[in-house]
Structure formats: C-alpha cells, structure tokens
Design a protein around this motif. Sequence first.
Motif, PDB file in Angstrom:
ATOM      1  N   SER A 259      22.996 -45.870  -1.021  1.00 14.28           N
ATOM      2  CA  SER A 259      22.754 -47.254  -0.612  1.00 14.28           C
ATOM      3  C   SER A 259      23.618 -48.218  -1.420  1.00 14.28           C
ATOM      4  O   SER A 259      24.080 -47.899  -2.519  1.00 14.28           O
ATOM      5  N   VAL A 260      23.784 -49.402  -0.871  1.00 16.70           N
ATOM      6  CA  VAL A 260      24.435 -50.496  -1.601  1.00 16.70           C
ATOM      7  C   VAL A 260      23.395 -51.089  -2.550  1.00 16.70           C
ATOM      8  O   VAL A 260      22.313 -51.492  -2.132  1.00 16.70           O
ATOM      9  N   THR A 261      23.741 -51.133  -3.839  1.00 22.41           N
ATOM     10  CA  THR A 261      22.814 -51.646  -4.850  1.00 22.41           C
ATOM     11  C   THR A 261      23.050 -53.131  -5.070  1.00 22.41           C
ATOM     12  O   THR A 261      24.195 -53.580  -5.204  1.00 22.41           O
ATOM     13  N   ILE A 262      21.975 -53.908  -5.112  1.00 18.93           N
ATOM     14  CA  ILE A 262      22.068 -55.350  -5.329  1.00 18.93           C
ATOM     15  C   ILE A 262      22.284 -55.619  -6.817  1.00 18.93           C
ATOM     16  O   ILE A 262      21.600 -55.048  -7.676  1.00 18.93           O
ATOM     17  N   LEU A 263      23.241 -56.493  -7.134  1.00 16.94           N
ATOM     18  CA  LEU A 263      23.580 -56.765  -8.532  1.00 16.94           C
ATOM     19  C   LEU A 263      22.474 -57.523  -9.252  1.00 16.94           C
ATOM     20  O   LEU A 263      22.208 -57.276 -10.423  1.00 16.94           O
ATOM     21  N   ASN A 264      21.846 -58.475  -8.579  1.00 13.43           N
ATOM     22  CA  ASN A 264      20.806 -59.286  -9.223  1.00 13.43           C
ATOM     23  C   ASN A 264      19.512 -59.250  -8.397  1.00 13.43           C
ATOM     24  O   ASN A 264      19.105 -60.253  -7.817  1.00 13.43           O
TER      25      ASN A 264
END
Length: 800
Positions: free
Chosen positions: A546-551
């Motif tokens: 998955s694409v991980t959210i930075l914040n």
Amino acid sequence: MNLSRKWLTEFVDIHVSDKEYCDAMTLSGSKVEGVSIPGGEIKNVVVGKVLSMERHPDSDHMFTCSIDAGTGAPIQIVTGAQNVEVGDCVPVAMDDSWLPGGVHITAGKLRGVESCGMLCSLKELGLTTHDYPYAIEDGIFILSDDPDLLRDGLAPGADVVPLLGLDDSVVEFEITPNRPDCLSVIGLARETAATFGAPLKLHTPEVRGTEGETVADILDVEIEDPDLCPRYTARMVRNVKIAPSPEWMRRRLRSSGVRPINNIVDITNYVMLEYGQPMHAFDFSCVEGGKIIVRTAREGEVIQTLDGADRSLTTNMLCICDEHRPVGVAGVMGGANSEIMGDTAMVVFESANFNGVSIRRTATALGMRTDASARYEKGLDPMNTYKGVQRACELVELLGCGEVVDGVIDVIAADQNPRTVKLEPAKINALLGTDISEHEMRAMLERLDFKLEGDTITVPSWRSDVEHYSDIAEEVARLHGYDKIPVTLMRGETTQGGFSDKQKSERQTGALLRGMGYSEIITYSFISPSYYDKIRLPVDSALRRSVTILNPLGEDTSVMRTTALPSMLETLARNYSYRNKAARLYEIATVYHPVDGQDLAEERPMLSLGAYGGDADFFALKGVVEAVLAAMNVRNVHFESRSGIPAFHPGRCARVTAGGVELGVLGQLHPLTAQNYSMDCDVFAAQLDFLALLEQRAGEARYEPLPRFPSVTRDIAVVCGDDVTVAALVDCIGRGARGLLKEVELFDIYTGAPIPAGRKSVAFNLTLRAEDRSLTAAEADEDVKSVLALLESELGAVLR
C-alpha cells in the motif's frame, strides 16, 4: 506583529493619524488588526516632587506628604510607601484620575487625614521592573532615580504618559505566512514607504571591531547538512558587561510585546524585531572545543532548554552543537548549558538561516512555539543573516557592553542568484481589468525595491512569494489601490458544462442500485493495515503493498486502501452492531495501487456491494450484478465458480468476466471473515472494477423494432454430471444454435430416481425466431438437434 509608530519614524516620515495610517496600510495589503496606546488608560497622572514628609498622626507606617504637582499650591497626599524621600520625583495620580484596569482615583481621607490623590508604583502604571530595573517592585516608582528621565527633565505637573513613552501608538498587523519579511520593523517600514510614497531611510550597520586576533582564530563553524542550514553567520564579543539596556531600547521592546532582560539578550531580540532575523547569543566559555557544529541530533540526545525543561531530541531535529553536545535547538530555543549569565565574558552571536519545514516540525514535536520558530517556519531570507549580526555588533559598541572581535564567520550554501520575472503590462492589465500604464507599474515596483532592466524584474531576496507575473500583478493592484479598480462585468467565452461519460455512468449505476434497495455509502480512502488481516488477505498478497501516508492522523488511517472490501465490511458490521436487521449498501470507491518508479499511485474506481439479512443470498446479489451489467450494456458476461479467495466462502464465490476480461468477484463471505467483523449471519459482497466495466461496454444501445414474425419455442431436458454448471450448459446451447436462438430460460433442475446417482436433469425453454420469415417446425428442430449434439460432445449431456 506589533509595530511602534515611534520606532517606525526612524525609517520613514509620515504625518497621518492612526486611523488614516491603518486604513491605508490595510488597503495596500498589510491588514491591521487594531491600534493600542500603552498609556491610553492613564489619565491625569503627573510628575510630583516631594516637598516634605510627616508621620501620619494616626498610623505608625503612613506618611503625610506635601507634593508639588504643578498646580500652583502644594497638595497633600497620604502614602504608606517606605521608599519615598524628600526631593524625590514620583508619579502622582491626581483627584479624578484613571489608571490601567479602569482604576479611578479620587480625593478622600485616610484615617481622618485628607489625601488629594495617590503616589503610584510601577504595577499601578502597568509597568514592571523589567521596564525599569532600578525601581523597587513593591514600592513607589521614583522617577528621579532614572538618569535618562532626569536628562529629559522632570517638571512638576508634567504628564507621565509621554514622559515614560507610554504615548506611543502600537499597530497590530496580521502578517500572512507568505510575507515573513513583514515580521520586522524594516519590512513594515518598507511597506509604509511604498504605500505613502515616502522615502525609506535605511541604515547600514557599521562595526569598528578591535585589532588583534580575529574570530576565525578563536571559533570554527561546520555545517553538516546545508539543506537544513543554508547560511550560518557568527561574530564574537569579548569583555562583555552584562547590564540593563538603555531606556529607549527597553521602551521599543516593550511596545513590541517583548520583555527586556539584559543588554545582550535585548540586543538579539531588538535585531529580530528590527530586521526580522532571529538571533541567538552563546556563552563562548560553554562551547567545548571552540567549534560550533550545525547537525541533526543523535539518537538519545537530551538538552535542557532556556525554559528549564529537558527535551528529548530525535534524529531529524536540527541542533547547534559543540564538539560533544547540543547547545541549542536550531531556530527554536537555546540551551541552558550556554545561557548568558551575569559573569559571561565572551559571547558568540549567531545569525543563521534554517529550513522552515524542519523548524516547524521540530517546534511542533517539542511543543515549543517561540518568536524565532514562528519566523523561521515561514521561510526567511538567507541574505539577511549578515546584516543582522552586523547590527547586533553595532549595538554592542553603541551600548558599550563589550568589545567586538574583528572578522565574521559566514558559511553560505544558499543560492545567491536573484529571481527574475518578466514584466508584462498587457497581461497584468488583462488580469486586473485595469488600464495602468507601464510607467506607473514600474514606479510602483521600484517603490517596493524591485529592480527593473528593460522588461526584466529582479525580485528582492526577501520577497520569496513573488515567482510569477500574477504575483507582480498583485503588487501593482495593491499599490494602485483595490478601491480604484473599476467594477466591470465579466468578459470572455462561456463553456458548456456537463458530466463526463464516466460520471454519467457512475450516476446511472447509483440510481439503478438505489432503485433496487441499496443505499450509498462514502468511506475514507485511508485505512489501517490491520484491515488486510481481517479479510484474511495472504501475507504475500500484492494487495498488501500500500501507499503509506507521511503524516497520518493515526495508525487506523495510515495507508491508502488497495481494496474496497474492508471499508464495505466495516460499514456493514457497524450496521449489524446497531441491530439493523438487514442492510444493502453500495459504494463507488477508489483504490490505490503503488506503481514502481512513480511517485503517484494508480487510482481505480471499484463498485463495491454488500448485503446481509432479509432475502439476501448469493443469487439475489448475482441478480443485482447482472442488472448493473445489463444497464451498462456489458455483453458476453460469464460467471465462473471461484475458490482460493480467503475472504469468500470457497463454494459460494464466482468470478465475473466479459469477453475474457475479469470484471471482479461476488459471493458469500467466509465464516471466519464474518467472524472477524463480529457478524454471525450470512454476509454477501461483490467487488467490480468500474473502469473495466466501462471498457467492456458494447457501445450505445440501439433501438430494435418489435419482431414482425412469430417465435417458436422448444423445451429440452438433458441429463449431465452434477459438476456441470448451468452457465456451461447455457453457453454450449448458445454456440450450438445456428443463428435462430433468441433466448434460453432455465425452468427445472431435478435429481433422484430415475436419474442415476451423480447426475442431474436440467430443463430449458428455447425461443427461436427468424427476422425475415416465419420458422417452420423442421427449421426449429434442426437448430435443436445441433444444440443437443454439441451438448453431448462437449459436456456429456444427453436428451432425457
């Protein structure tokens, strides 16, 4: 940002009222929040000279004083202060006077003795010992103890408000984040000069320095990460004399909302307010190894900041360090281990430029928002550090509080090339709807210190917000006056709005599903990684990438979903927990799949269906899917039994294809999956790739007239193996017909005697018709024979 108008006059001369000034500055783009006068509440308080003092006849601690208040005849005031002597000049609140906080003073009697006013302390005038260090905090404010006030003259009866500098007008500006240059007196003076067309008087700091060794002989500076610290400028001062700052500096600091402390600290705050360049002063004796290193903190490092709190640092926090330890958190606050004390003899002045994003993250993580961090986080001008440190050293020499060591350490990695923008008067006028001449535009820009050569504009280093011709247009508009721009009707071509083909399909599909009893839901696109475990997704599944959210807001919203199934099941489970007996839900949800070598993920809309309770079962859901596909004109649809998807029941799951392209899956959830969502009922779900549905449409639906010739029907019942599906039989029938077959309808499935074990009887009704003639019985029978032959050869199905 608080601006003292008295301080402002050092840089620009304007003679307008506070209201006129505020209105003009607001119209030119510098929004004014309000104006305050520090001594605005003080009324009828004057200088009084103590002529005599006598003990109160009815008190052992009070005095009856005779005061010369400039009224012609002395007045009598009773006081309990013990620090007043004959000859002192003190602030006197006369009869019918007002003090800060709405305190009203009138004449009266104290223990039977008339008192025509009150002698005032610092606190009663809204002041503190930080403003006047020599004064006694809990005693009467002795004006004559201040040499600066004595020099200005202390005439009895003089109003104390102007005498103490409390008649200043302090203008509060709301500075937007894109204009950090206006977080300074010089920045606002520049805006003032441009607004009123007055000349700007800027001063170039001059430092004499001392002969002998230079700062480079004493101090070394190293920057480990130039991206986080584009410039670091330092100078040193020896033989430092720590003392209170002069009154003029304390007054300016007080007007700006900064508490005076001592001359060295006040100089750093003064330069920050004047130039907008945060400064910091280190005690050089505390800098071990004689070297300053600008680096990120190491794992486990802790620093005690000037506020006395211990701060645990992380490896992404920029610090000012010596050879062994941090001595300050860069751009936020200095360390207590290098604080300026009364016995400090040698000081290092730091004037640096730091990465705004880094400072903001550090300040937020540490829970510290300081005046310095508030400026740094907006992005300061790296070209300002040298002027800032020069001004600080000039003030050191002016105040006589030390000897400036010759030389400057200036480590710079910032791009020193100025930004340029093309001057395009025609485009600017078209954007603004004005008719301003090029000559006027040039004059306006030059007032803001933009340099023009031909049609090239050189942007000042402090204007990081100007990058495009539209930014230049904004500068022209605000100086020209927004109120002078004529009101005109909009001009231009209008475009016909409408929905795209995809949007129309989404809306039509939604309307169809709502008509079949389904309710639309809208869920978040970011989910918890644990959701993949709840749908029993294999550990090695590609969908777990998955694409991980930075914040992220939290662990529950930390990744972008690659499947819409968990979002649907979470909503179904919530309805089930609320004791809703049945639910039918749908969502056109976006999923996100990472793409190697690209920053952005591939986004695909998915049609997600979910149901439980009532008459929900596999075939009801299959019927809904068939209705959606029919409405979208998707043809050649096939449903094939599918196992091996852990989220679904292995015997009640089907793959949906059209023309050999997989469209999605539907079926009943695996009991373990339902258990993970605390649902002890049968749950059904479908996941269809909406883009694939759009791509498999057969085109626009075309009108076909009602048939002119009658149809012929034939019923057939074939016996086949239990493992042969109805879909396989229907497909075979369609291929076996010779072009006359129009419809196939299943009407019976039978097992039991006399059908052999392991086999079943399946009965269909066939509708045949020709478009150009009436069929004969022989023609219909030939088609049926062809169908039966193919059924037997491919599937082993024989006529019963």
